[in-house]
Design a protein around this motif. Structure first.
Motif, PDB file in Angstrom:
ATOM      1  N   GLU A   1       1.529   2.660  -5.275  1.00  0.00           N
ATOM      2  CA  GLU A   1      -0.037   1.713  -5.052  1.00  0.00           C
ATOM      3  C   GLU A   1      -0.969   0.283  -4.493  1.00  0.00           C
ATOM      4  O   GLU A   1       0.196   0.107  -3.648  1.00  0.00           O
ATOM      5  CB  GLU A   1      -1.155   1.347  -6.457  1.00  0.00           C
ATOM      6  CG  GLU A   1      -0.352   0.376  -7.227  1.00  0.00           C
ATOM      7  CD  GLU A   1      -1.357  -0.225  -8.269  1.00  0.00           C
ATOM      8  OE1 GLU A   1      -1.887   0.976  -8.691  1.00  0.00           O
ATOM      9  OE2 GLU A   1      -1.123  -1.009  -9.071  1.00  0.00           O
ATOM     10  N   ALA A   2      -1.878   0.012  -3.307  1.00  0.00           N
ATOM     11  CA  ALA A   2      -2.413  -0.293  -2.912  1.00  0.00           C
ATOM     12  C   ALA A   2      -2.802  -1.901  -3.507  1.00  0.00           C
ATOM     13  O   ALA A   2      -3.508  -2.028  -4.892  1.00  0.00           O
ATOM     14  CB  ALA A   2      -3.728  -0.329  -2.173  1.00  0.00           C
ATOM     15  N   CYS A   3      -2.144  -3.305  -3.140  1.00  0.00           N
ATOM     16  CA  CYS A   3      -2.005  -4.012  -4.084  1.00  0.00           C
ATOM     17  C   CYS A   3      -2.112  -5.690  -3.079  1.00  0.00           C
ATOM     18  O   CYS A   3      -1.211  -5.555  -1.942  1.00  0.00           O
ATOM     19  CB  CYS A   3      -1.447  -4.078  -5.834  1.00  0.00           C
ATOM     20  SG  CYS A   3      -0.133  -4.168  -4.802  1.00  0.00           S
TER      21      CYS A   3
ATOM     22  N   ASP B   1     -10.328  -8.191   1.544  1.00  0.00           N
ATOM     23  CA  ASP B   1      -9.747  -6.989   2.305  1.00  0.00           C
ATOM     24  C   ASP B   1     -10.097  -6.814   4.239  1.00  0.00           C
ATOM     25  O   ASP B   1     -11.131  -7.663   4.406  1.00  0.00           O
ATOM     26  CB  ASP B   1      -9.660  -5.327   1.845  1.00  0.00           C
ATOM     27  CG  ASP B   1     -11.677  -4.971   1.530  1.00  0.00           C
ATOM     28  OD1 ASP B   1     -11.965  -5.727   3.071  1.00  0.00           O
ATOM     29  OD2 ASP B   1     -11.326  -3.974   1.479  1.00  0.00           O
TER      30      ASP B   1
ATOM     31  N   ARG C   1      -4.981  -4.859  -7.651  1.00  0.00           N
ATOM     32  CA  ARG C   1      -4.795  -4.085  -7.060  1.00  0.00           C
ATOM     33  C   ARG C   1      -6.924  -3.348  -6.037  1.00  0.00           C
ATOM     34  O   ARG C   1      -7.306  -3.788  -6.761  1.00  0.00           O
ATOM     35  CB  ARG C   1      -5.127  -2.472  -8.415  1.00  0.00           C
ATOM     36  CG  ARG C   1      -5.424  -1.096  -7.526  1.00  0.00           C
ATOM     37  CD  ARG C   1      -5.603  -0.090  -8.670  1.00  0.00           C
ATOM     38  NE  ARG C   1      -5.247   1.274  -8.196  1.00  0.00           N
ATOM     39  CZ  ARG C   1      -5.515   2.318  -8.879  1.00  0.00           C
ATOM     40  NH1 ARG C   1      -5.371   2.547 -10.143  1.00  0.00           N
ATOM     41  NH2 ARG C   1      -5.187   3.700  -8.030  1.00  0.00           N
TER      42      ARG C   1
ATOM     43  N   LEU D   1       2.398  -6.328   7.453  1.00  0.00           N
ATOM     44  CA  LEU D   1       1.886  -7.305   6.379  1.00  0.00           C
ATOM     45  C   LEU D   1       1.857  -8.068   6.412  1.00  0.00           C
ATOM     46  O   LEU D   1       1.176  -8.825   5.245  1.00  0.00           O
ATOM     47  CB  LEU D   1       1.717  -5.878   5.198  1.00  0.00           C
ATOM     48  CG  LEU D   1       1.456  -4.412   5.352  1.00  0.00           C
ATOM     49  CD1 LEU D   1       1.637  -4.373   4.127  1.00  0.00           C
ATOM     50  CD2 LEU D   1       0.083  -4.412   5.609  1.00  0.00           C
TER      51      LEU D   1
ATOM     52  N   ALA E   1       5.043  -1.160   2.201  1.00  0.00           N
ATOM     53  CA  ALA E   1       4.400   0.090   2.824  1.00  0.00           C
ATOM     54  C   ALA E   1       4.620   1.684   2.137  1.00  0.00           C
ATOM     55  O   ALA E   1       3.896   2.657   2.490  1.00  0.00           O
ATOM     56  CB  ALA E   1       4.470  -0.024   4.520  1.00  0.00           C
TER      57      ALA E   1
ATOM     58  N   HIS F   1       0.594  -0.997   0.047  1.00  0.00           N
ATOM     59  CA  HIS F   1      -0.120  -0.222   0.086  1.00  0.00           C
ATOM     60  C   HIS F   1       0.883   1.154   0.138  1.00  0.00           C
ATOM     61  O   HIS F   1       2.246   0.874   0.256  1.00  0.00           O
ATOM     62  CB  HIS F   1      -1.271   0.721   1.241  1.00  0.00           C
ATOM     63  CG  HIS F   1      -0.464   0.229   2.317  1.00  0.00           C
ATOM     64  ND1 HIS F   1       0.498   1.384   2.678  1.00  0.00           N
ATOM     65  CD2 HIS F   1      -0.958  -1.093   3.696  1.00  0.00           C
ATOM     66  CE1 HIS F   1       0.769   1.022   4.462  1.00  0.00           C
ATOM     67  NE2 HIS F   1       0.391  -0.127   4.576  1.00  0.00           N
ATOM     68  N   ASP F   2       0.067   1.987  -0.061  1.00  0.00           N
ATOM     69  CA  ASP F   2       1.086   3.383  -0.309  1.00  0.00           C
ATOM     70  C   ASP F   2       0.624   4.308   1.060  1.00  0.00           C
ATOM     71  O   ASP F   2       0.961   5.573   0.900  1.00  0.00           O
ATOM     72  CB  ASP F   2       0.213   3.930  -1.564  1.00  0.00           C
ATOM     73  CG  ASP F   2      -1.157   4.898  -1.684  1.00  0.00           C
ATOM     74  OD1 ASP F   2      -1.984   5.063  -0.548  1.00  0.00           O
ATOM     75  OD2 ASP F   2      -1.888   6.068  -1.889  1.00  0.00           O
ATOM     76  N   GLY F   3       1.265   4.118   2.073  1.00  0.00           N
ATOM     77  CA  GLY F   3       0.785   4.586   3.578  1.00  0.00           C
ATOM     78  C   GLY F   3       2.220   5.255   3.647  1.00  0.00           C
ATOM     79  O   GLY F   3       1.615   6.577   4.559  1.00  0.00           O
TER      80      GLY F   3
END
Length: 297
Positions: free
Chosen positions: A226-228, A258, A245, A171, A222, A143-145
């Motif tokens: 993008e989140a995948c 999720d 994604r 994760l 992290a 993810h892009d956190g």
């Protein structure tokens, strides 16, 4: 179904509250033990109390305190059903003690290992049990956190002391649990963590060996663009791939749930009067032990 949120330190507390608020027949009756540094947005008209003991009676307590606080909070809970976010305990000793307590308390305990609620990992596991020869398993969670900055708004997730682990553990424990579900017992071979310039851990990779020479590869990031979430199982007679994604909470991706959709599955089962399914206490203990072993390589 009457639900209470206990703790707002965990980033997914917001997802679970939103599920309860938007679900017919489910009532969010209160929020206890709010974390003072959390950006959690409290739903209007939902009581907020300091201690779980003063919550009005409820059927399910969703435990989203930081891992370090679980031992002080969980014994005070009286709901017949618990949903406990991972990890279980901030260290090995806490994990073992919590597992003993939760096993003895009665009722049901669901764990936040949401991938076990996905049809694709379960289908892969069934294929292996049915005799298909698995050769390689690749899992990625990103993810892009830490790139976009939203994870840094949740201070507990930046503290291994509070959550037990850094980004890789946060994760990666999901991937280890799913890999064990599919491939069976795993032995760590190598692990490499990544850090940004200020020393904050952003993810990493790991290699493990499974039964009959299965090669398992994990990748966690992290600070991605993008989140995948993807799982690829290579069998002797073909390859199964799932995921992709990740969209808005509750949508999952390509046969993978999720956290929000996994939680909804637990609510579905409880409302039908059925066991919640998914990870059980022994799975949570095993995932924690395996993560510790991976990080020690």
């Amino acid at each position: 179904m009457r639900v209470a949120i206990v703790g707002t330190a965990h980033v997914h507390a917001a997802d679970y509250a939103a599920v309860c608020e938007g679900r017919p027949g489910t009532t969010l009756v209160g929020i206890a033990a709010p974390d003072p540094g959390s950006p959690f947005r409290f739903p209007p008209d939902v009581p907020v109390v300091a201690e779980p003991a003063v919550l009005i009676p409820h059927d399910l307590a969703v435990v989203t305190v930081d891992a370090r606080s679980q031992e002080s909070v969980i014994p005070s809970l009286r709901a017949p059903h618990l949903f406990v976010e991972k990890p279980l305990g901030a260290d090995r000793g806490a994990r073992e003690r919590l597992a003993v307590h939760l096993a003895a308390r009665g009722g049901t305990t669901s764990l936040g290992f949401f991938l076990r609620h996905g049809p694709a990992p379960c289908a892969m596991a069934e294929a292996v049990r049915g005799g298909r020869r698995l050769r390689e398993l690749r899992l990625r969670f990103a993810h892009d956190g830490l790139r976009a900055g939203w994870l840094e708004a949740w201070p507990a997730h930046l503290s291994p002391e509070r959550m037990g682990y850094g980004a890789f553990g946060d994760l990666g424990i999901h991937l280890l649990d799913a890999a064990t579900l599919v491939a069976g017992p795993l032995a760590p071979e190598a692990c490499r963590l990544r850090h940004r310039a200020d020393g904050l851990e952003t993810g990493g990779s790991a290699r493990l060996a499974g039964p009959n020479g299965v090669a398992v590869h994990l990748e966690v990031d992290a600070a991605a663009t993008e989140a995948c979430l993807t799982v690829e199982a290579k069998f002797e007679d073909g390859t199964l791939t799932c995921g992709g994604r990740l969209g808005p909470p509750g949508t999952g991706a390509g046969g993978l749930p999720d956290p929000a959709s996994g939680f909804s599955t637990v609510l579905d089962a409880l409302e039908r009067g059925e066991p919640p399914g998914g990870a059980i206490l022994s799975d949570a203990v095993a995932a924690g032990r395996l993560l510790d072993a991976v990080l020690a390589t």
